[in-house]
Design a protein around this motif. Structure first.
Motif, PDB file in Angstrom:
ATOM      1  N   GLN A  83       6.282  16.838  -0.884  1.00 38.85           N
ATOM      2  CA  GLN A  83       5.346  15.968  -0.337  1.00 38.85           C
ATOM      3  C   GLN A  83       5.960  14.545   0.094  1.00 38.85           C
ATOM      4  OE1 GLN A  83       1.731  16.804   0.020  1.00 38.85           O
ATOM      5  NE2 GLN A  83       2.867  18.854  -0.348  1.00 38.85           N
ATOM      6  N   ILE A  84       5.112  14.101   1.084  1.00 36.50           N
ATOM      7  CA  ILE A  84       5.857  12.917   1.821  1.00 36.50           C
ATOM      8  C   ILE A  84       4.893  11.774   1.086  1.00 36.50           C
ATOM      9  CG2 ILE A  84       5.898  11.601   4.032  1.00 36.50           C
ATOM     10  CD1 ILE A  84       7.937  13.933   3.730  1.00 36.50           C
ATOM     11  N   TYR A  85       5.611  10.810   0.646  1.00 39.69           N
ATOM     12  CA  TYR A  85       4.889   9.504   0.338  1.00 39.69           C
ATOM     13  C   TYR A  85       5.258   8.261   1.351  1.00 39.69           C
ATOM     14  CZ  TYR A  85       4.087  10.153  -4.697  1.00 39.69           C
ATOM     15  OH  TYR A  85       3.453  10.665  -5.928  1.00 39.69           O
ATOM     16  N   ASN A  86       4.243   7.426   1.582  1.00 41.57           N
ATOM     17  CA  ASN A  86       4.336   6.470   2.439  1.00 41.57           C
ATOM     18  C   ASN A  86       4.443   5.022   1.630  1.00 41.57           C
ATOM     19  OD1 ASN A  86       1.876   4.682   4.684  1.00 41.57           O
ATOM     20  ND2 ASN A  86       4.104   4.654   4.703  1.00 41.57           N
ATOM     21  N   LEU A  87       5.328   4.363   1.853  1.00 45.09           N
ATOM     22  CA  LEU A  87       5.603   3.239   0.890  1.00 45.09           C
ATOM     23  C   LEU A  87       5.553   1.810   1.975  1.00 45.09           C
ATOM     24  CD1 LEU A  87       8.478   4.580  -1.156  1.00 45.09           C
ATOM     25  CD2 LEU A  87       5.871   4.268  -1.829  1.00 45.09           C
ATOM     26  N   ASN A  88       4.365   1.376   2.141  1.00 45.49           N
ATOM     27  CA  ASN A  88       4.128   0.284   3.031  1.00 45.49           C
ATOM     28  C   ASN A  88       4.388  -1.198   2.480  1.00 45.49           C
ATOM     29  OD1 ASN A  88       2.361  -1.892   4.334  1.00 45.49           O
ATOM     30  ND2 ASN A  88       2.914  -0.323   5.873  1.00 45.49           N
ATOM     31  N   PHE A  89       5.251  -2.055   2.946  1.00 42.78           N
ATOM     32  CA  PHE A  89       5.639  -3.228   2.359  1.00 42.78           C
ATOM     33  C   PHE A  89       4.934  -4.456   3.485  1.00 42.78           C
ATOM     34  CE2 PHE A  89       8.527  -0.230   0.541  1.00 42.78           C
ATOM     35  CZ  PHE A  89       8.353  -0.690  -0.873  1.00 42.78           C
ATOM     36  N   THR A  90       5.265  -4.163   4.481  1.00 42.40           N
ATOM     37  CA  THR A  90       4.743  -5.010   5.579  1.00 42.40           C
ATOM     38  C   THR A  90       4.916  -4.161   6.962  1.00 42.40           C
ATOM     39  OG1 THR A  90       6.889  -5.754   6.649  1.00 42.40           O
ATOM     40  CG2 THR A  90       5.829  -6.931   4.801  1.00 42.40           C
ATOM     41  N   ASN A  91       4.266  -4.399   8.111  1.00 41.59           N
ATOM     42  CA  ASN A  91       4.236  -3.672   9.180  1.00 41.59           C
ATOM     43  C   ASN A  91       5.790  -3.359   9.832  1.00 41.59           C
ATOM     44  OD1 ASN A  91       1.522  -3.591   9.584  1.00 41.59           O
ATOM     45  ND2 ASN A  91       1.436  -5.255  11.030  1.00 41.59           N
ATOM     46  N   SER A  92       6.675  -4.161   9.234  1.00 42.29           N
ATOM     47  CA  SER A  92       8.243  -3.801   9.679  1.00 42.29           C
ATOM     48  C   SER A  92       8.700  -3.067   8.636  1.00 42.29           C
ATOM     49  CB  SER A  92       8.863  -5.342   9.734  1.00 42.29           C
ATOM     50  OG  SER A  92       8.348  -6.133  10.605  1.00 42.29           O
ATOM     51  N   TYR A  93       8.179  -3.031   7.571  1.00 40.22           N
ATOM     52  CA  TYR A  93       8.650  -2.131   6.361  1.00 40.22           C
ATOM     53  C   TYR A  93       7.781  -1.054   5.869  1.00 40.22           C
ATOM     54  CZ  TYR A  93      12.380  -5.437   6.099  1.00 40.22           C
ATOM     55  OH  TYR A  93      13.573  -6.302   6.578  1.00 40.22           O
ATOM     56  N   ASN A  94       7.440  -0.143   6.709  1.00 39.61           N
ATOM     57  CA  ASN A  94       6.627   1.029   6.708  1.00 39.61           C
ATOM     58  C   ASN A  94       7.398   2.457   6.436  1.00 39.61           C
ATOM     59  OD1 ASN A  94       3.963   2.114   6.245  1.00 39.61           O
ATOM     60  ND2 ASN A  94       3.882   2.639   8.488  1.00 39.61           N
ATOM     61  N   TRP A  95       7.653   2.662   5.068  1.00 38.04           N
ATOM     62  CA  TRP A  95       8.773   3.704   5.130  1.00 38.04           C
ATOM     63  C   TRP A  95       8.069   4.894   4.389  1.00 38.04           C
ATOM     64  CZ3 TRP A  95      12.901   0.339   1.984  1.00 38.04           C
ATOM     65  CH2 TRP A  95      13.487  -0.627   2.788  1.00 38.04           C
ATOM     66  N   PHE A  96       8.857   5.812   4.484  1.00 36.96           N
ATOM     67  CA  PHE A  96       8.543   7.375   4.135  1.00 36.96           C
ATOM     68  C   PHE A  96       9.650   7.856   3.083  1.00 36.96           C
ATOM     69  CE2 PHE A  96       6.309   6.205   7.734  1.00 36.96           C
ATOM     70  CZ  PHE A  96       4.869   6.523   7.448  1.00 36.96           C
ATOM     71  N   GLY A  97       9.129   8.626   2.186  1.00 37.36           N
ATOM     72  CA  GLY A  97      10.133   9.436   1.375  1.00 37.36           C
ATOM     73  C   GLY A  97       9.766  10.891   0.775  1.00 37.36           C
ATOM     74  N   LYS A  98      10.475  11.784   1.005  1.00 36.54           N
ATOM     75  CA  LYS A  98      10.196  13.143   0.456  1.00 36.54           C
ATOM     76  C   LYS A  98      10.181  13.256  -1.091  1.00 36.54           C
ATOM     77  CE  LYS A  98      10.568  17.731   2.096  1.00 36.54           C
ATOM     78  NZ  LYS A  98      11.362  18.562   3.173  1.00 36.54           N
ATOM     79  N   THR A 113       0.913  -1.178  -0.086  1.00 37.93           N
ATOM     80  CA  THR A 113       0.171  -0.117   0.039  1.00 37.93           C
ATOM     81  C   THR A 113       0.944   1.218  -0.117  1.00 37.93           C
ATOM     82  OG1 THR A 113      -0.172   0.110   2.264  1.00 37.93           O
ATOM     83  CG2 THR A 113      -1.789  -1.057   1.225  1.00 37.93           C
ATOM     84  N   SER A 114       0.342   2.315  -0.469  1.00 38.28           N
ATOM     85  CA  SER A 114       1.154   3.507  -0.583  1.00 38.28           C
ATOM     86  C   SER A 114       0.130   4.765  -0.770  1.00 38.28           C
ATOM     87  CB  SER A 114       2.114   3.444  -1.532  1.00 38.28           C
ATOM     88  OG  SER A 114       1.364   3.548  -3.118  1.00 38.28           O
ATOM     89  N   SER A 115       1.028   5.772  -0.270  1.00 36.24           N
ATOM     90  CA  SER A 115      -0.080   6.996  -0.434  1.00 36.24           C
ATOM     91  C   SER A 115       1.126   8.073  -0.630  1.00 36.24           C
ATOM     92  CB  SER A 115      -0.819   7.277   0.834  1.00 36.24           C
ATOM     93  OG  SER A 115       0.040   7.565   2.182  1.00 36.24           O
ATOM     94  N   GLY A 116       0.562   9.374  -1.514  1.00 34.29           N
ATOM     95  CA  GLY A 116       1.443  10.321  -1.836  1.00 34.29           C
ATOM     96  C   GLY A 116       1.019  11.101  -3.114  1.00 34.29           C
ATOM     97  N   THR A 117       1.558  12.257  -3.339  1.00 33.34           N
ATOM     98  CA  THR A 117       1.128  13.153  -4.256  1.00 33.34           C
ATOM     99  C   THR A 117       2.399  13.728  -4.856  1.00 33.34           C
ATOM    100  OG1 THR A 117      -0.973  14.032  -3.057  1.00 33.34           O
ATOM    101  CG2 THR A 117      -0.187  15.173  -4.798  1.00 33.34           C
ATOM    102  N   PRO A 118       2.603  13.710  -6.257  1.00 29.17           N
ATOM    103  CA  PRO A 118       3.897  14.143  -6.841  1.00 29.17           C
ATOM    104  C   PRO A 118       3.881  15.311  -6.740  1.00 29.17           C
ATOM    105  CG  PRO A 118       2.131  13.171  -8.420  1.00 29.17           C
ATOM    106  CD  PRO A 118       1.573  12.983  -7.081  1.00 29.17           C
ATOM    107  N   ALA A 119       4.336  16.151  -5.807  1.00 31.84           N
ATOM    108  CA  ALA A 119       4.367  17.690  -5.869  1.00 31.84           C
ATOM    109  C   ALA A 119       5.737  17.755  -4.950  1.00 31.84           C
ATOM    110  CB  ALA A 119       3.293  18.317  -5.298  1.00 31.84           C
ATOM    111  N   LEU A 120       6.548  18.644  -5.373  1.00 33.19           N
ATOM    112  CA  LEU A 120       7.636  18.862  -4.296  1.00 33.19           C
ATOM    113  C   LEU A 120       7.410  19.175  -2.958  1.00 33.19           C
ATOM    114  CD1 LEU A 120      10.883  19.421  -5.282  1.00 33.19           C
ATOM    115  CD2 LEU A 120      10.353  21.761  -5.011  1.00 33.19           C
TER     116      LEU A 120
END
Length: 142
Positions: free
Chosen positions: A44-59, A35-42
């Protein structure tokens, strides 16, 4: 010294279709994340979830609609935190040439090598998703 991953490849799809597939959560979930969330705008934060142990964020650190998209990891695995990955898209007669990079790895360790291999598999999944409509179940992805 930093280590980098690069993959260049062709996708027989429009630049807009490729851009949407690498920026829109409903598409990311079909070839990469659970699952993921985010908006392609400068910035903005994306949440990249792969499992409960791998719930990552990027800007979002670079974005140009239908041309470029880059995320600087902010909360992830220790090896991924200093890294930035992204896509540059170029129009060709056959569709879109994708230049993928994942840069600033702190070490050329097993995780770096495994991630390079996984990116190759996942990017092939992106290609098959756009060209053939194939969605590999999350549990079967790299």
């Amino acid at each position: 010294m930093a280590y980098n991953i690069y993959h260049n490849f062709q996708i027989n799809a429009s630049m807009q279709a490729v851009f949407n597939a690498v920026t829109q959560p409903e598409h990311l979930n079909n070839w990469w994340s659970l699952t993921s969330s985010g908006t392609p705008a400068l910035n903005q934060i994306y949440n990249l979830n792969f499992t409960n142990s791998y719930n990552w964020f990027g800007k979002v650190c670079k974005v140009e609609t239908n041309k470029s998209f880059y995320l600087k990891m902010t909360e992830s695995d220790a090896d991924w935190n200093p890294t930035t990955f992204g896509f540059d898209l170029f129009s060709t007669k056959l569709g879109t040439e994708v230049h993928f990079s994942h840069v600033n790895w702190p070490e050329e360790n097993n995780h770096f090598k495994h991630s390079s291999f996984c990116w190759a598999l996942l990017l092939n999944g992106l290609k098959n998703y756009l060209e053939k409509g194939i969605i590999i179940p999350f549990e079967e992805r790299a």
